[in-house]
Design an enzyme around this catalytic site. Structure first.
Site, PDB file in Angstrom:
ATOM      1  N   LYS A  32       0.839  -1.202   0.000  1.00 51.96           N
ATOM      2  CA  LYS A  32       0.000   0.000   0.000  1.00 51.96           C
ATOM      3  C   LYS A  32       0.872   1.248   0.000  1.00 51.96           C
ATOM      4  CE  LYS A  32      -0.403   0.009   5.049  1.00 51.96           C
ATOM      5  NZ  LYS A  32      -1.326   0.033   6.205  1.00 51.96           N
ATOM      6  N   TYR A 252      16.488  30.416   8.379  1.00 52.17           N
ATOM      7  CA  TYR A 252      15.367  31.224   8.847  1.00 52.17           C
ATOM      8  C   TYR A 252      15.346  31.368  10.367  1.00 52.17           C
ATOM      9  CZ  TYR A 252      13.102  31.092   4.233  1.00 52.17           C
ATOM     10  OH  TYR A 252      12.804  31.253   2.903  1.00 52.17           O
TER      11      TYR A 252
END
Length: 356
Positions: A32, A252
Site C-alpha cells: 500500500k 530562517y
C-alpha cells in the site's frame, strides 16, 4: 544537481524470503501507499519473483494498478468497500476486506446479482477501534446468516495495535479476542501478524502473515538490533559551502549561530522532498563515515550542514539515509516513525532501482 534515491530490490526480496522462512504459514506482501513510498511498480514484481503470491493494498485504485502488474496474484484491499465499487472489485479480480456490515451487504448484493460466490476477507475489530466488524456486528451475522450467502470467506483478519511493544498487555488480549471471534467462521483461514507481530512468537503465527514495514528495512523489533536488510540510500550533492564567522546565524529565524568559524554546506533537499522541517537543528547526515550535524531550519528546498571538521567540497555527496543512518534513525531525530519518513520521500529525487 539532483539528490539520488537508491532502492535495493534485492534487499527487499531477501527481507521477504527471510520473513517467509520464519513464518509457519503463507507470507503476503503489503504494498500500500506505493509500497511505502518506494515504488510499487518496481517492488511488487520483485516480491512476486521472490515467491510472494498474496498482496495487500489499501485502496481500490492501488489494487487495480497492482493487478496490471501481477495478473495471477491474489490481491486484497484493506479499506473495505464503498457504494458502486463492488462491480470494479469483481471486474479486476480484487478481493475486498469487508470491514463493516455495510461492506458485507454490498458484497452479498454483488454476489446475488451475479449469481455466483465471491471471495472476500473479513476484518474483525479486536481492539484497534478503527475499521472492522465489532462484536455487535458479529452478533448480527449470527442472527442473520443469510447476509453471508454467496460470500466465500477466504480469511478472517485483525490488526495488532501494539505488536512493536512485545510485553504490551494488548498483545495477548487481542490474540484471545481474535481466536474467539474467528471461531465464528470455522471454514476460514486466519491472518493476524504484521511485521512486528511475526516476532511475537508461535502463538501469533497464523495462516497468513502480512508484513509491510520490515520488507522495506524498518526495524520490526524496536530497541533491538534490526534483523532486516537496509533497503534505501539517499544522497544529495553539496551545492555550496559558505564560510561563516563565529556568532553568525544560518537559516530562517536565526535558530542556529556558529560558536566558531564554520564551513556550512547547503544541499538541495527540503521539506518539499519529505525531509521534514522537524529535523531542523536535530538531524545528521554523513560525509563518508563521519556524521555532520544539520544546522538551522530545514526550508522547502534546502538544508544546511556543518562540515567544518570534514574535507567536503561542492559536488561531494552527503548521505541522508543509508545503512548506518536509516529511516528509523532519521525518524527519531524528527520525532516521528520510519513509516512516515519512507512514505514522505518526494518526487524530485532521481530514483535508481538496484539489485534486481
Amino acid at each position: 544537481m539532483t539528490a539520488l534515491l537508491e532502492i535495493d530490490l534485492g534487499a527487499i526480496a531477501a527481507n521477504w524470503r527471510q520473513l517467509a522462512a520464519m513464518h509457519g504459514g503463507e507470507t503476503a506482501g503489503v504494498v500500500k501507499a506505493n509500497a511505502y513510498g518506494l515504488g510499487m511498480a518496481e517492488i511488487a514484481p520483485a516480491l512476486a519473483k521472490a515467491g510472494c503470491k498474496t498482496f495487500f493494498a489499501a485502496q481500490l485504485e492501488e489494487a487495480v494498478n497492482l493487478r496490471r502488474l501481477l495478473p495471477a496474484a491474489r490481491i486484497a484491499t484493506l479499506n473495505g468497500l464503498f457504494p458502486h465499487a463492488a462491480a470494479d472489485f469483481f471486474a479486476h479480480d480484487i478481493t475486498p476486506v469487508l470491514s463493516s456490515l455495510r461492506d458485507v451487504e454490498l458484497w452479498h448484493a454483488e454476489a446475488a446479482g451475479l449469481g455466483r460466490s465471491l471471495p472476500c476477507m473479513l476484518h474483525l475489530d479486536v481492539g484497534m477501534n478503527r475499521l472492522g466488524l465489532t462484536a455487535r456486528d458479529l452478533a448480527r451475522l449470527r442472527e442473520t446468516p443469510a447476509l453471508l450467502a454467496g460470500l466465500r470467506i477466504d480469511y478472517v483478519l485483525a490488526h495488532l495495535l501494539a505488536s512493536d511493544v512485545p510485553d504490551h498487555d494488548a498483545n495477548p488480549a487481542q490474540l484471545r479476542r481474535f481466536a474467539e471471534a474467528a471461531a465464528q467462521f470455522p471454514g476460514a483461514k486466519r491472518s493476524l501478524a504484521n511485521s512486528s507481530g511475526m516476532f511475537l512468537g508461535p502463538d501469533f503465527q497464523t495462516d497468513l502473515a502480512r508484513p509491510g514495514a520490515a520488507l522495506y528495512g524498518l526495524n520490526p523489533i524496536p530497541g533491538r538490533a534490526n534483523p532486516m536488510r537496509s533497503v534505501v540510500r539517499l544522497s544529495a550533492p553539496i551545492l555550496q559551502i559558505r564560510e561563516v564567522a563565529a556568532g553568525e546565524s544560518v537559516g530562517y529565524n536565526a535558530t542556529w549561530r556558529a560558536a566558531r568559524a564554520s564551513r556550512i554546506a547547503t544541499i538541495g533537499v527540503g521539506y518539499a522532498d519529505g525531509y521534514h522541517r522537524a529535523l531542523s537543528n536535530a538531524a545528521h547526515a554523513y560525509f563518508d563515515d563521519t556524521p555532520v550535524p544539520l544546522v538551522g531550519r530545514v526550508s522547502m528546498d534546502l538544508a544546511t550542514f556543518d562540515v567544518t571538521d570534514v574535507p567536503a567540497n561542492p559536488g561531494d555527496p552527503l548521505l541522508l539515509l543509508g545503512p548506518h543512518h536509516g529511516a528509523d534513525a532519521l525518524a527519531a531525530e524528527a520525532g516521528t516513525i520510519g513509516y512516515e519518513i519512507l512514505t514522505a520521500l518526494g518526487r524530485r529525487y532521481q530514483r535508481r532501482y538496484i539489485g534486481a
